[in-house]
Every structure is written in structure tokens, then in C-alpha cells.
Design a protein around this motif. Structure first.
Motif, short mmCIF file in Angstrom:
data_model
loop_
_atom_site.label_atom_id
_atom_site.label_comp_id
_atom_site.label_asym_id
_atom_site.label_seq_id
_atom_site.Cartn_x
_atom_site.Cartn_y
_atom_site.Cartn_z
N VAL A 1 0.85 -1.19 0.00
CA VAL A 1 0.00 0.00 0.00
C VAL A 1 0.89 1.24 0.00
N LEU A 2 0.70 2.08 -1.01
CA LEU A 2 1.41 3.35 -1.06
C LEU A 2 0.65 4.36 -0.21
N LEU A 3 1.30 4.85 0.83
CA LEU A 3 0.73 5.84 1.75
C LEU A 3 1.33 7.21 1.44
N PRO A 4 0.67 8.28 1.85
CA PRO A 4 1.27 9.60 1.62
C PRO A 4 2.52 9.78 2.47
N SER A 5 3.46 10.50 1.92
CA SER A 5 4.70 10.78 2.64
C SER A 5 4.42 11.59 3.90
N THR A 6 5.13 11.25 4.97
CA THR A 6 5.03 12.01 6.22
C THR A 6 6.14 13.06 6.31
N SER A 7 6.96 13.14 5.30
CA SER A 7 8.06 14.10 5.27
C SER A 7 7.54 15.53 5.26
N PRO A 8 8.29 16.44 5.91
CA PRO A 8 7.89 17.84 5.84
C PRO A 8 7.96 18.39 4.41
N ALA A 9 8.66 17.71 3.52
CA ALA A 9 8.72 18.14 2.12
C ALA A 9 7.39 17.89 1.39
N HIS A 10 6.54 17.02 1.94
CA HIS A 10 5.26 16.71 1.32
C HIS A 10 4.14 17.42 2.09
N ALA A 11 4.04 18.72 1.86
CA ALA A 11 3.06 19.52 2.59
C ALA A 11 1.78 19.75 1.80
N ALA A 12 1.69 19.18 0.61
CA ALA A 12 0.51 19.39 -0.23
C ALA A 12 -0.75 18.78 0.37
N MET A 13 -0.59 17.73 1.19
CA MET A 13 -1.73 17.07 1.82
C MET A 13 -1.74 17.41 3.31
N SER A 14 -2.91 17.67 3.85
CA SER A 14 -3.01 18.02 5.27
C SER A 14 -2.67 16.82 6.15
N LYS A 15 -2.23 17.11 7.36
CA LYS A 15 -1.94 16.06 8.32
C LYS A 15 -3.21 15.25 8.61
N GLY A 16 -4.34 15.90 8.70
CA GLY A 16 -5.60 15.21 8.95
C GLY A 16 -5.94 14.20 7.87
N LYS A 17 -5.73 14.57 6.63
CA LYS A 17 -5.99 13.65 5.51
C LYS A 17 -5.01 12.47 5.57
N LYS A 18 -3.75 12.75 5.87
CA LYS A 18 -2.76 11.67 6.01
C LYS A 18 -3.17 10.72 7.14
N GLU A 19 -3.61 11.27 8.28
CA GLU A 19 -4.06 10.45 9.41
C GLU A 19 -5.18 9.50 8.99
N LYS A 20 -6.13 10.01 8.23
CA LYS A 20 -7.25 9.20 7.79
C LYS A 20 -6.76 8.02 6.94
N ILE A 21 -5.85 8.27 6.02
CA ILE A 21 -5.33 7.22 5.14
C ILE A 21 -4.51 6.19 5.94
N TYR A 22 -3.69 6.66 6.87
CA TYR A 22 -2.89 5.75 7.69
C TYR A 22 -3.81 4.92 8.59
N LYS A 23 -4.86 5.55 9.12
CA LYS A 23 -5.80 4.81 9.98
C LYS A 23 -6.50 3.72 9.19
N GLU A 24 -6.92 4.00 7.97
CA GLU A 24 -7.55 2.98 7.13
C GLU A 24 -6.61 1.80 6.90
N PHE A 25 -5.35 2.09 6.63
CA PHE A 25 -4.35 1.03 6.43
C PHE A 25 -4.19 0.19 7.71
N ILE A 26 -4.03 0.86 8.83
CA ILE A 26 -3.85 0.17 10.12
C ILE A 26 -5.09 -0.66 10.45
N ASP A 27 -6.26 -0.07 10.28
CA ASP A 27 -7.51 -0.81 10.59
C ASP A 27 -7.65 -2.05 9.71
N LYS A 28 -7.26 -1.95 8.47
CA LYS A 28 -7.42 -3.07 7.54
C LYS A 28 -6.46 -4.22 7.84
N PHE A 29 -5.22 -3.90 8.18
CA PHE A 29 -4.21 -4.96 8.28
C PHE A 29 -3.80 -5.33 9.71
N LEU A 30 -4.12 -4.51 10.69
CA LEU A 30 -3.74 -4.86 12.07
C LEU A 30 -4.88 -5.55 12.80
#
Length: 164
Positions: A133-162
């Protein structure tokens, strides 16, 4: 351009079910000998928000990951580079994922914390059979996506596989 070997081991054990993969440690991570160590990297704040925890030390972060079934590593084991940018990685030699996945068969999915780690993995291991699964970068260089949107995508990944 300087040559670098990966400076610290992966974080994982027999209970690891998801493995987050970066490309190669940043200079800040080298200095602290730990994953996602740049103070503006959103990886740890995202996990803290998802799990409602505060992880103050590297040891607390490591313990947390192992307790939750989360592993951390990087695709590249050694390379040349002159700064922390993923675009700067040259002459890359990958880590041994065939062996890692044989040794840790409970790993159900790989979560790539950015496009470069995903692309490098596919370059070297396109035939490896594992969920990716390609997740959004958490690097400060990738500021185009909000932290909230990144959290949602990471949570979906964690919920699905953990979840069992």
C-alpha cells in the motif's frame, strides 16, 4: 556524494503484522539513530493521534510499535547521497526482503511512507507476493496534503491490516 550504510536495524519481531517502509534514513534520523526523527516529520504525530498515545522517547516508540504489531524498516540498505532528499539517492543497494519475509511470516502488508520507497521496492522486488500500500509521505517536504488527511489514510491502512 557520500556513501552511507543503513545505521540501525529494523524494528520488528515475530508478532509484526504490518511493516512501514521508508526509502532511506534522513540525516536527522542518522543523527538520532531512529526512524522518522526529523522534528517536522508527521509519522509519529500521526500514530500518536490514531492510537491516542504520547511517545516521548525512541524507546517508547519502539516498544509501542512492537506491542501493536507494527514494524519499521527502509527499502535501501546502502546508497550514495549528499543530502536527505529522496531524489538524491544514487547507487542504491536494497535490503533483503526475501529473507525478511521468510523470517517474519506474520507480516501481512507493507505500507510505503512515500512514493520513492514504493518505487524502489517495485524496482527490486516486483515479484514478491505481499500486499503493498502506497501511503502519503510524512516528510515535511510533502506539505501538499493536510496532516488530517494523512491520518485518515494511515488509519484505514492500520484498521485493515492490524485487525484480526
Amino acid at each position: 556524494m557520500n556513501y552511507f550504510e543503513h545505521p540501525f536495524p529494523p524494528i520488528l519481531d515475530e508478532q509484526t503484522r504490518v511493516l512501514f517502509l521508508g526509502s532511506f534514513p534522513s540525516i536527522a534520523s542518522f543523527e538520532q539513530a531512529f526512524y522518522y526523527a526529523h522534528p517536522r516529520n508527521a509519522f509519529w504525530p500521526i500514530l500518536e493521534e490514531i492510537f491516542d498515545v504520547r511517545l516521548e522517547t525512541n524507546e517508547a516508540k519502539k516498544t509501542f510499535c512492537l506491542e501493536k504489531g507494527i514494524g519499521l524498516w527502509d527499502v535501501i540498505g546502502s546508497c550514495e547521497r549528499s543530502n536527505s532528499s529522496d531524489t538524491n539517492l544514487k547507487n542504491c543497494i536494497p535490503n533483503d526482503f526475501e529473507k525478511l519475509l521468510r523470517d517474519y511470516p506474520n507480516i501481512r502488508a507493507l505500507g510505503f511512507t512515500g512514493k520513492k520507497s514504493h518505487d524502489l521496492f517495485v524496482k527490486y522486488f516486483k515479484d514478491l507476493e505481499i500486499e503493498r500500500v502506497l501511503l502519503p509521505s510524512t516528510s515535511p517536504a510533502h506539505a501538499a496534503m493536510s496532516k488530517g488527511k494523512k491520518e485518515k489514510i494511515y488509519k484505514e491502512f492500520i484498521d485493515k491490516f492490524l485487525t484480526v
